[in-house]
Design an enzyme around this catalytic site. Structure first.
Site, short mmCIF file in Angstrom:
data_model
loop_
_atom_site.label_atom_id
_atom_site.label_comp_id
_atom_site.label_asym_id
_atom_site.label_seq_id
_atom_site.Cartn_x
_atom_site.Cartn_y
_atom_site.Cartn_z
N LEU A 190 2.12 61.94 16.26
CA LEU A 190 2.14 61.42 15.11
C LEU A 190 3.85 61.52 14.85
CD1 LEU A 190 0.98 59.41 13.38
CD2 LEU A 190 0.53 60.94 11.57
N HIS A 191 4.77 61.11 15.54
CA HIS A 191 6.30 60.88 15.16
C HIS A 191 6.81 60.25 14.26
CE1 HIS A 191 7.22 57.36 17.51
NE2 HIS A 191 6.19 57.75 18.16
N THR A 192 7.78 59.98 14.02
CA THR A 192 8.33 59.58 12.73
C THR A 192 8.14 58.18 12.49
OG1 THR A 192 10.24 60.96 12.96
CG2 THR A 192 10.69 59.19 11.36
N ALA B 284 4.04 57.90 11.70
CA ALA B 284 4.04 58.53 10.43
C ALA B 284 4.51 57.72 9.31
CB ALA B 284 4.65 59.98 10.56
N GLY C 14 1.82 54.82 19.40
CA GLY C 14 3.27 55.28 19.71
C GLY C 14 4.36 55.65 19.28
#
Length: 83
Positions: A14-16, A19, A83
């Site tokens: 759960l990258h930026t 998120a 992604g």
């Protein structure tokens, strides 16, 4: 309080970007929504706090709130994000 477990399935975790989408969705609900991972708890409505949980692929989390719909939708989001 309603709770539901979810597993992060996205290769990048759960990258930026996802998120931020997650936080935006969580803010649609008046009730507090929390994410619990590895003994740590963070509000789902704060990107910085959420990122402190280090939600990488394979991480199991618990989504909890007094709002069942929020829990169901946000847990589903976590499992479907790519992604």
């Amino acid at each position: 309080m309603y709770k539901k477990n979810a597993v992060i399935t996205a290769e990048s975790g759960l990258h930026t970007r996802p998120a931020a989408q997650f936080v935006k969705q969580a803010k649609q609900y008046a009730e507090d929504v929390e994410i619990v991972s590895k003994g740590k708890t963070a509000t789902a409505k704060n990107l910085f706090k959420l990122q402190t949980l280090q939600l990488v692929k394979g991480t199991e989390v618990t989504v909890q709130s007094a709002n069942k719909q929020a829990v169901d939708e946000l847990a589903s989001f976590l499992e479907k994000v790519t992604g």
